[in-house]
Design a protein around this motif. Structure first.
Motif, mmCIF file in Angstrom:
data_model
loop_
_atom_site.group_PDB
_atom_site.id
_atom_site.type_symbol
_atom_site.label_atom_id
_atom_site.label_comp_id
_atom_site.label_asym_id
_atom_site.label_seq_id
_atom_site.Cartn_x
_atom_site.Cartn_y
_atom_site.Cartn_z
ATOM 1 N N LEU A 1 51.569 38.669 52.867
ATOM 2 C CA LEU A 1 50.986 39.446 51.939
ATOM 3 C C LEU A 1 50.551 38.954 50.603
ATOM 4 O O LEU A 1 51.433 38.625 49.729
ATOM 5 N N SER A 2 49.229 38.504 50.381
ATOM 6 C CA SER A 2 49.050 38.139 48.895
ATOM 7 C C SER A 2 48.598 39.374 48.145
ATOM 8 O O SER A 2 48.739 40.320 48.573
ATOM 9 N N GLY B 1 56.843 42.820 55.806
ATOM 10 C CA GLY B 1 55.980 41.896 54.921
ATOM 11 C C GLY B 1 56.656 41.235 53.774
ATOM 12 O O GLY B 1 57.569 41.798 53.319
ATOM 13 N N VAL B 2 56.252 40.272 53.449
ATOM 14 C CA VAL B 2 56.437 39.275 52.524
ATOM 15 C C VAL B 2 55.705 39.085 51.490
ATOM 16 O O VAL B 2 54.334 38.507 51.728
ATOM 17 N N THR B 3 55.806 39.427 50.097
ATOM 18 C CA THR B 3 54.824 38.800 49.193
ATOM 19 C C THR B 3 55.783 38.223 48.127
ATOM 20 O O THR B 3 56.939 38.126 48.058
ATOM 21 N N GLY B 4 54.950 37.698 47.033
ATOM 22 C CA GLY B 4 55.755 36.935 45.831
ATOM 23 C C GLY B 4 54.832 36.056 45.298
ATOM 24 O O GLY B 4 53.976 35.638 46.130
ATOM 25 N N THR B 5 55.080 35.458 44.093
ATOM 26 C CA THR B 5 54.257 34.417 43.552
ATOM 27 C C THR B 5 54.218 33.318 44.314
ATOM 28 O O THR B 5 53.315 32.462 44.736
ATOM 29 N N ILE C 1 59.781 42.427 51.358
ATOM 30 C CA ILE C 1 60.516 41.640 50.828
ATOM 31 C C ILE C 1 59.442 40.863 49.499
ATOM 32 O O ILE C 1 58.193 40.658 49.913
ATOM 33 N N LEU C 2 59.935 40.895 48.484
ATOM 34 C CA LEU C 2 59.481 40.642 47.184
ATOM 35 C C LEU C 2 60.240 39.110 46.838
ATOM 36 O O LEU C 2 61.346 39.259 46.348
ATOM 37 N N THR C 3 59.568 38.039 46.819
ATOM 38 C CA THR C 3 60.497 36.700 46.579
ATOM 39 C C THR C 3 60.584 36.558 45.044
ATOM 40 O O THR C 3 61.723 36.156 44.664
ATOM 41 N N ASN C 4 59.474 36.670 44.372
ATOM 42 C CA ASN C 4 59.608 36.277 42.971
ATOM 43 C C ASN C 4 58.373 36.779 42.256
ATOM 44 O O ASN C 4 57.432 37.137 42.996
ATOM 45 N N LEU C 5 58.199 36.646 41.168
ATOM 46 C CA LEU C 5 56.957 36.983 40.324
ATOM 47 C C LEU C 5 56.863 36.098 38.885
ATOM 48 O O LEU C 5 57.782 36.035 38.223
ATOM 49 N N PHE C 6 55.692 35.460 39.115
ATOM 50 C CA PHE C 6 55.261 34.508 37.856
ATOM 51 C C PHE C 6 53.918 34.748 37.586
ATOM 52 O O PHE C 6 53.218 35.276 38.316
ATOM 53 N N GLU C 7 53.583 34.168 36.614
ATOM 54 C CA GLU C 7 52.028 34.299 35.902
ATOM 55 C C GLU C 7 51.140 33.732 36.775
ATOM 56 O O GLU C 7 51.345 32.508 36.970
ATOM 57 N N GLU C 8 50.414 34.111 37.361
ATOM 58 C CA GLU C 8 49.194 33.522 38.309
ATOM 59 C C GLU C 8 48.039 34.417 38.524
ATOM 60 O O GLU C 8 48.115 35.569 38.255
ATOM 61 N N HIS C 9 46.972 33.800 39.145
ATOM 62 C CA HIS C 9 45.673 34.533 39.375
ATOM 63 C C HIS C 9 45.117 35.268 38.327
ATOM 64 O O HIS C 9 44.488 36.244 38.471
ATOM 65 N N LEU C 10 45.172 34.625 37.055
ATOM 66 C CA LEU C 10 44.760 35.378 35.697
ATOM 67 C C LEU C 10 43.060 35.321 35.905
ATOM 68 O O LEU C 10 42.485 35.916 34.821
ATOM 69 N N TYR D 1 41.470 36.570 38.538
ATOM 70 C CA TYR D 1 40.924 37.461 39.464
ATOM 71 C C TYR D 1 41.104 38.770 38.770
ATOM 72 O O TYR D 1 40.542 39.843 39.037
ATOM 73 N N TYR D 2 42.411 38.918 38.137
ATOM 74 C CA TYR D 2 42.726 40.296 37.653
ATOM 75 C C TYR D 2 42.526 40.551 36.111
ATOM 76 O O TYR D 2 42.284 39.508 35.515
ATOM 77 N N LYS D 3 42.130 41.787 35.758
ATOM 78 C CA LYS D 3 42.011 42.050 34.522
ATOM 79 C C LYS D 3 43.151 41.692 33.390
ATOM 80 O O LYS D 3 42.864 41.131 32.242
ATOM 81 N N ASP D 4 44.359 41.704 33.963
ATOM 82 C CA ASP D 4 45.420 41.155 33.203
ATOM 83 C C ASP D 4 46.846 40.975 34.044
ATOM 84 O O ASP D 4 46.495 41.105 35.226
ATOM 85 N N LEU D 5 47.902 40.477 33.423
ATOM 86 C CA LEU D 5 48.867 40.186 34.096
ATOM 87 C C LEU D 5 49.865 41.394 34.887
ATOM 88 O O LEU D 5 50.055 41.218 36.111
ATOM 89 N N GLN D 6 49.496 42.349 34.089
ATOM 90 C CA GLN D 6 49.980 43.678 34.807
ATOM 91 C C GLN D 6 49.410 43.981 35.967
ATOM 92 O O GLN D 6 49.955 44.528 36.993
ATOM 93 N N GLU D 7 48.159 43.956 36.016
ATOM 94 C CA GLU D 7 47.142 44.405 37.387
ATOM 95 C C GLU D 7 47.837 43.408 38.551
ATOM 96 O O GLU D 7 47.906 44.105 39.370
ATOM 97 N N TYR D 8 48.014 42.295 38.282
ATOM 98 C CA TYR D 8 48.625 41.400 39.254
ATOM 99 C C TYR D 8 49.803 41.841 39.842
ATOM 100 O O TYR D 8 50.171 41.647 40.972
ATOM 101 N N TYR D 9 50.681 42.028 38.758
ATOM 102 C CA TYR D 9 52.151 42.408 39.274
ATOM 103 C C TYR D 9 51.985 43.652 39.802
ATOM 104 O O TYR D 9 52.626 44.025 41.015
ATOM 105 N N ASP D 10 51.336 44.710 39.493
ATOM 106 C CA ASP D 10 50.890 45.987 40.153
ATOM 107 C C ASP D 10 50.702 45.748 41.516
ATOM 108 O O ASP D 10 50.885 46.567 42.517
#
Length: 434
Positions: A163-164, A111-115, A179-188, A190-199
């Motif tokens: 995996l999105s 499985g592959v995810t990341g921003t 596999i986690l490629t990277n993490l950046f600020e996105e999809h704000l 859709y989510y209540k905050d950035l932490q929920e997106y990261y979680d």
């Protein structure tokens, strides 16, 4: 497969919440394998190509959410934001095709995810396994729903799965190789905050066990991730890894980012794939559409479509990779992402012309206009005007469309936006040839 069907057969009424690609995929699966279940399609819009019956019930229109109260299980599509609807996840018996698929095929999944970088990476991994003569299928966010390929899976099949964050949100199972490629600020939006997106992203590893494998490419993984999330002993952070193999790319072939190559080299090592197979796969690589995609050359100017770049970091990385960008087109839907780093980068860059459009283009234009630096910056009202301006003022090098923003205020998605850019460029090419 038998266990998956058995799990679902325990429910007599199942809601399909959101009737997009994944919703339809589950619908087709259920018709074939769950003959005793009543399917409730819960979507604001009524499907036009399906007939309502005793076994298929529609809940649509303004009161469509009432359909959630009439069932034993809700299969939620990733496009549905519970936060925006004001629905708590524990309000109903929610699940998803992603959760069910990972639960029952975990040991076979990479499985592959990341921003950013997911689609390119899973495409290369799938081809790498094929070149290594392994049985493999590709599915997930790249466009093929997991339930579309479930019948193809044998005990020896490797499943490569993009995996999105939307697919990962709230799931309780993780793939064997994550596999986690990277993490950046996105999809704000859709989510209540950035932490929920990261979680949501972290769920790809949160439910791994000590026998599983995790590859990440993060500068400070134990800062960005809570160390308690790591249940597996096999954790590889490749952020500082020096590449073993020299590989080169050209503008017509497209590019694989160094961060992706670092991940691929580690995966090749873990899967014990030989060097020749790996290098053959990289040599045969051709970029996916809308990802640093070569469009055409007009009067010595190379036009590149990078519509997939929906965040500032992706645009900055595109400029760094290409190196010879004379003109840059920016702008799109404002989702509340911060652009300070991009503005600072543009002020220090050698880009001669910056053409901006749409909502975020206006914000960036206003920020750049405050600088004392003598810049060629232009604000226009549409992508077509942006391409026209670039065509007029660019004399050599590369004209890059890398918008650093989502497209949803003017386009269905980044693909439609990228297709329009390509069409506009081709029109100018044809004019030149007349």
């Amino acid at each position: 497969m038998k266990n998956l069907v058995s799990d679902l057969a325990a429910f007599s009424r199942i809601a399909i919440f959101g009737f997009g690609k994944e919703g339809r995929s589950f619908y087709d699966f259920a018709l074939k394998y769950l003959p005793n279940a009543t399917l409730c399609i819960v979507d604001k819009n009524t499907p036009q190509d399906i007939e309502e019956s005793e076994k298929v019930v529609f809940f649509s229109g303004d009161d469509y959410l009432k359909g959630l109260e009439k069932v034993d299980l809700v299969i939620k599509s990733p496009g549905v934001s519970l936060y925006n609807l004001g629905i708590k996840y524990d309000a109903y018996n929610f699940s998803s095709t992603t959760e069910l698929f990972i639960k029952h095929f975990k040991k076979q999944i990479i499985g592959v995810t990341g921003t950013k970088g997911k689609s390119t990476l899973v495409t290369i991994i799938d081809q790498l396994l094929k070149n290594a003569k392994q049985e493999t299928v590709l599915c997930g966010n790249i466009g093929t729903p997991a339930f579309d390929i479930v019948q193809e899976i044998t005990p020896t099949t490797r499943v490569v799965m993009e995996l999105s964050s939307h697919q990962l949100l709230n799931i309780k199972h993780s793939p064997h190789i994550a596999i986690l490629t990277n993490l950046f600020e996105e999809h704000l939006d859709y989510y209540k905050d950035l932490q929920e997106y990261y979680d949501a992203k972290f769920n790809i590893l949160h439910f791994q066990n000590e026998n599983d494998i995790l590859i990440v490419n993060l500068q400070e993984p134990y800062k960005e991730l809570n160390a308690s999330l790591f249940q597996t002993k096999s954790v590889y952070n490749v952020f500082e890894h020096t590449l073993k193999y020299d590989v080169t790319f050209d503008v017509k072939q497209g590019f694989i980012h160094k961060s992706s190559l670092q991940i691929l080299e580690k995966l090749v090592e873990l899967l014990k794939i030989d060097k020749e197979t790996y290098l053959k796969t990289i040599k045969e690589f051709k970029t996916l559409p809308h990802r640093l995609e070569y469009v055409d050359t007009i009067e010595g100017v190379i036009y590149i479509n990078d519509s997939i770049s929906t965040i500032p970091e992706a645009t900055m990385e595109a400029v760094k990779i290409l190196k010879n960008v004379e003109s840059l087109i920016l702008g799109g839907f404002d989702r509340g992402i911060h652009y300070d780093s991009l503005v600072e980068y543009l002020l220090e860059s050698d880009i001669q012309n910056i053409v901006l459009f749409s909502d975020t283009g206006k914000k960036i234009f206003e920020s750049l206009s405050k600088s004392d630096k003598n810049l060629n910056i232009f604000y226009v009202t549409s992508l077509s005007q942006a391409v026209e301006k670039v065509h007029q003022i660019t004399e050599s090098g590369i004209a890059l469309f890398s918008p650093a923003a989502s497209s949803f205020n003017e386009y269905k998605n980044f693909m439609q936006r990228g297709d329009e850019f390509k069409s506009l460029v081709i029109d100018y090419k044809q004019q030149e040839e007349k």
